[in-house]
Write a protein that holds these residues in place. Structure first.
Motif, PDB file in Angstrom:
ATOM      1  N   GLY A 168     -14.793   4.940  56.532  1.00  0.00           N
ATOM      2  CA  GLY A 168     -15.494   5.847  55.625  1.00  0.00           C
ATOM      3  C   GLY A 168     -15.901   5.284  54.274  1.00  0.00           C
ATOM      4  O   GLY A 168     -16.271   6.052  53.390  1.00  0.00           O
ATOM      5  N   SER A 169     -15.895   3.946  54.109  1.00  0.00           N
ATOM      6  CA  SER A 169     -16.244   3.463  52.766  1.00  0.00           C
ATOM      7  C   SER A 169     -17.731   3.677  52.450  1.00  0.00           C
ATOM      8  O   SER A 169     -18.087   3.947  51.305  1.00  0.00           O
ATOM      9  CB  SER A 169     -15.828   2.003  52.567  1.00  0.00           C
ATOM     10  OG  SER A 169     -16.707   1.129  53.200  1.00  0.00           O
ATOM     11  N   TRP A 170     -18.610   3.594  53.452  1.00  0.00           N
ATOM     12  CA  TRP A 170     -20.036   3.872  53.168  1.00  0.00           C
ATOM     13  C   TRP A 170     -20.213   5.365  52.843  1.00  0.00           C
ATOM     14  O   TRP A 170     -20.979   5.725  51.962  1.00  0.00           O
ATOM     15  CB  TRP A 170     -20.925   3.476  54.366  1.00  0.00           C
ATOM     16  CG  TRP A 170     -21.208   1.999  54.419  1.00  0.00           C
ATOM     17  CD1 TRP A 170     -20.432   1.000  53.916  1.00  0.00           C
ATOM     18  CD2 TRP A 170     -22.364   1.363  54.998  1.00  0.00           C
ATOM     19  NE1 TRP A 170     -21.030  -0.220  54.158  1.00  0.00           N
ATOM     20  CE2 TRP A 170     -22.204  -0.035  54.821  1.00  0.00           C
ATOM     21  CE3 TRP A 170     -23.495   1.824  55.663  1.00  0.00           C
ATOM     22  CZ2 TRP A 170     -23.151  -0.965  55.278  1.00  0.00           C
ATOM     23  CZ3 TRP A 170     -24.433   0.897  56.110  1.00  0.00           C
ATOM     24  CH2 TRP A 170     -24.268  -0.475  55.923  1.00  0.00           C
ATOM     25  N   ASP A 186     -18.699   8.997  63.891  1.00  0.00           N
ATOM     26  CA  ASP A 186     -18.006   7.813  64.424  1.00  0.00           C
ATOM     27  C   ASP A 186     -17.231   8.224  65.673  1.00  0.00           C
ATOM     28  O   ASP A 186     -16.905   9.400  65.867  1.00  0.00           O
ATOM     29  CB  ASP A 186     -17.038   7.223  63.391  1.00  0.00           C
ATOM     30  CG  ASP A 186     -16.707   5.755  63.698  1.00  0.00           C
ATOM     31  OD1 ASP A 186     -17.233   4.874  63.001  1.00  0.00           O
ATOM     32  OD2 ASP A 186     -15.944   5.494  64.649  1.00  0.00           O
ATOM     33  N   ASP A 203     -20.016   9.614  70.065  1.00  0.00           N
ATOM     34  CA  ASP A 203     -20.583   8.311  70.408  1.00  0.00           C
ATOM     35  C   ASP A 203     -22.082   8.362  70.088  1.00  0.00           C
ATOM     36  O   ASP A 203     -22.806   9.221  70.623  1.00  0.00           O
ATOM     37  CB  ASP A 203     -20.350   8.105  71.915  1.00  0.00           C
ATOM     38  CG  ASP A 203     -20.863   6.775  72.404  1.00  0.00           C
ATOM     39  OD1 ASP A 203     -21.662   6.140  71.693  1.00  0.00           O
ATOM     40  OD2 ASP A 203     -20.470   6.384  73.524  1.00  0.00           O
ATOM     41  N   ILE A 204     -22.567   7.447  69.243  1.00  0.00           N
ATOM     42  CA  ILE A 204     -23.985   7.545  68.853  1.00  0.00           C
ATOM     43  C   ILE A 204     -24.934   7.184  70.002  1.00  0.00           C
ATOM     44  O   ILE A 204     -26.124   7.433  69.920  1.00  0.00           O
ATOM     45  CB  ILE A 204     -24.331   6.713  67.594  1.00  0.00           C
ATOM     46  CG1 ILE A 204     -24.182   5.205  67.849  1.00  0.00           C
ATOM     47  CG2 ILE A 204     -23.539   7.147  66.386  1.00  0.00           C
ATOM     48  CD1 ILE A 204     -24.961   4.367  66.840  1.00  0.00           C
ATOM     49  N   ASP A 212     -23.685   1.183  60.188  1.00  0.00           N
ATOM     50  CA  ASP A 212     -22.866  -0.034  60.029  1.00  0.00           C
ATOM     51  C   ASP A 212     -22.082  -0.281  61.316  1.00  0.00           C
ATOM     52  O   ASP A 212     -21.009  -0.879  61.307  1.00  0.00           O
ATOM     53  CB  ASP A 212     -21.918   0.177  58.831  1.00  0.00           C
ATOM     54  CG  ASP A 212     -21.181  -1.082  58.427  1.00  0.00           C
ATOM     55  OD1 ASP A 212     -21.695  -2.175  58.696  1.00  0.00           O
ATOM     56  OD2 ASP A 212     -20.084  -0.972  57.845  1.00  0.00           O
TER      57      ASP A 212
HETATM   58  N1  SAM Z   1     -19.249   1.660  57.471  1.00  0.00           N
HETATM   59  C1  SAM Z   1     -17.838   1.827  57.761  1.00  0.00           C
HETATM   60  C2  SAM Z   1     -17.098   1.890  56.460  1.00  0.00           C
HETATM   61  O1  SAM Z   1     -17.692   1.545  55.452  1.00  0.00           O
HETATM   62  O2  SAM Z   1     -15.939   2.292  56.446  1.00  0.00           O
HETATM   63  C3  SAM Z   1     -17.300   0.718  58.632  1.00  0.00           C
HETATM   64  C4  SAM Z   1     -17.833   0.767  60.037  1.00  0.00           C
HETATM   65  S1  SAM Z   1     -16.952  -0.273  61.123  1.00  0.00           S
HETATM   66  C5  SAM Z   1     -17.523  -1.839  60.681  1.00  0.00           C
HETATM   67  C6  SAM Z   1     -17.761  -0.018  62.640  1.00  0.00           C
HETATM   68  C7  SAM Z   1     -17.554   1.352  63.227  1.00  0.00           C
HETATM   69  O3  SAM Z   1     -18.459   1.498  64.315  1.00  0.00           O
HETATM   70  C8  SAM Z   1     -16.155   1.599  63.802  1.00  0.00           C
HETATM   71  O4  SAM Z   1     -15.519   2.621  63.082  1.00  0.00           O
HETATM   72  C9  SAM Z   1     -16.436   2.038  65.247  1.00  0.00           C
HETATM   73  O5  SAM Z   1     -15.609   3.106  65.678  1.00  0.00           O
HETATM   74  C10 SAM Z   1     -17.887   2.488  65.149  1.00  0.00           C
HETATM   75  N2  SAM Z   1     -18.584   2.530  66.424  1.00  0.00           N
HETATM   76  C11 SAM Z   1     -18.727   1.517  67.317  1.00  0.00           C
HETATM   77  N3  SAM Z   1     -19.420   1.950  68.392  1.00  0.00           N
HETATM   78  C12 SAM Z   1     -19.735   3.264  68.169  1.00  0.00           C
HETATM   79  C13 SAM Z   1     -20.434   4.252  68.911  1.00  0.00           C
HETATM   80  N4  SAM Z   1     -20.968   3.976  70.102  1.00  0.00           N
HETATM   81  N5  SAM Z   1     -20.559   5.496  68.388  1.00  0.00           N
HETATM   82  C14 SAM Z   1     -20.008   5.778  67.173  1.00  0.00           C
HETATM   83  N6  SAM Z   1     -19.339   4.883  66.426  1.00  0.00           N
HETATM   84  C15 SAM Z   1     -19.204   3.640  66.917  1.00  0.00           C
END
Ligand code: SAM
Length: 316
Positions: free
Chosen positions: A53-55, A85, A101-102, A126
């Motif tokens: 959640g930092s973004w 997420d 899931d996106i 991200d």
């Molecule tokens: N932007 C976030 C932050 O600032 O805290 C960090 C994101 S982290 C690098 C990548 C995220 O992508 C993970 O939390 C993971 O669960 C999510 N993710 C990966 N595949 C996904 C999907 N198909 N649907 C939703 N989220 C997904």
């Protein structure tokens, strides 16, 4: 590796804790904003792949909290921030959370419902899969996440809006660039200072959303495939990525963030404190249900004997 040694080795990790960010990634979005001014005029945002959640914190601090403290909009409407997420995340003021899931169409529908017929000004993504270390495989899975993000963009972003997406630099980067250029006249690949040089990640900053005339989101995949085929590309005037020699597309990667600021690949000494012992800070908000949680539990149980491990597996 101890926390203090990571504090020394990774300046952005330490700074994130000092400034109350859940992850060091916050600096990447802040540095992209320094260069591209992405939050100007933004009232509605979608944060794809948002955990921990930092973004979303950046969005809340830059858009929601200032608006709440001194409302500027005449209708008194506060900025709308929707974060999605696979993993749940601890609450953030002003951020609506959707767990899903996106790549799943139903997730996109839930997001769209939150916008109640309105369009977003900005979509950020991200997303990153669990990296396998097999470069081609990681790049492919990452590109599927960008594609899912772009699908949501075509449903929810207003014309003129912006899309920021994490990419992995690889042999198909020019194809991705051409595909994004179909929808955005301005596409820049940016490398924030806080993103390590040793990492293949970069960010596509796509500005001024302008889908092709008569575009129907249902045609997205067909359209992208056309760019991917050497003959189809000609029709879309985006073929140069397939040409060799002087016609080949060379994509500049723009460094962003204060270039005389902290270097994410360097180690910095810990700050001096009065009694000489530096106290490493705990993470601001550890992930509440990370995918590795069960692995850690099992590892812990195995160190207490095989029977505990079996019991843990049976309890699952
Ligand atoms: N932007 C976030 C932050 O600032 O805290 C960090 C994101 S982290 C690098 C990548 C995220 O992508 C993970 O939390 C993971 O669960 C999510 N993710 C990966 N595949 C996904 C999907 N198909 N649907 C939703 N989220 C997904």
């Amino acid at each position: 590796m101890g926390k203090a040694s990571r504090d020394k080795r990774d300046i952005y990790y330490r700074k994130a804790k000092e400034e109350g960010w859940r992850a060091r990634s916050a600096f990447k979005l802040l540095q992209i904003d320094e260069e591209f001014n992405i939050f100007e005029g933004v009232k509605r945002v979608v944060d794809l792949c948002a955990a921990p959640g930092s973004w979303s914190q950046v969005l809340s601090r830059k858009l929601y909290l200032p608006s709440k403290q001194s409302p500027v909009s005449k209708d008194g409407e506060l900025p709308l921030i929707v974060a999605i997420d696979l993993q749940p995340m601890a609450p953030i003021e002003g951020v609506i959370q959707v767990q899903g899931d996106i790549t799943n169409a139903r997730t996109a529908e839930v997001v769209i419902r939150h916008f109640d017929g309105c369009k977003a000004d900005l979509v950020v993504c991200d997303g990153a899969p669990d990296v396998t270390g097999l470069h081609d495989m990681d790049e492919f899975v990452q590109s599927q996440l960008i594609l899912a993000g772009l699908t949501i963009v075509t449903h929810i972003l207003r014309p003129g809006g912006k899309f920021i997406a994490k990419i992995f630099r690889g042999k198909d980067t020019s194809l991705l660039y051409c595909q994004l250029k179909l929808f955005f006249p301005v596409v820049t690949f940016a490398k924030p200072k806080s993103s390590r040089n040793s990492s293949i990640e970069a960010f596509a900053v796509c500005e001024n959303y302008s889908p092709p005339g008569g575009f129907n989101p249902k045609d997205l995949h067909r359209l992208l495939e056309m760019v991917g085929s050497p003959s189809g590309g000609d029709d879309l005037d985006c073929s140069s990525g397939w040409l060799e020699g002087p016609n080949k597309v060379y994509i500049p990667f723009l460094a962003c963030g204060d270039l005389s600021g902290y270097d994410s690949d360097r180690s910095y000494p810990l700050p001096k404190v009065a009694d000489g012992t530096y106290q490493s800070l705990d993470p601001v908000q550890p992930p509440i249900a990370p995918p590795y949680k069960r692995a850690l539990e099992m590892k812990k149980a195995s160190s207490h004997g095989i029977r505990d491990l079996e019991k843990l597996s049976l309890d699952a």
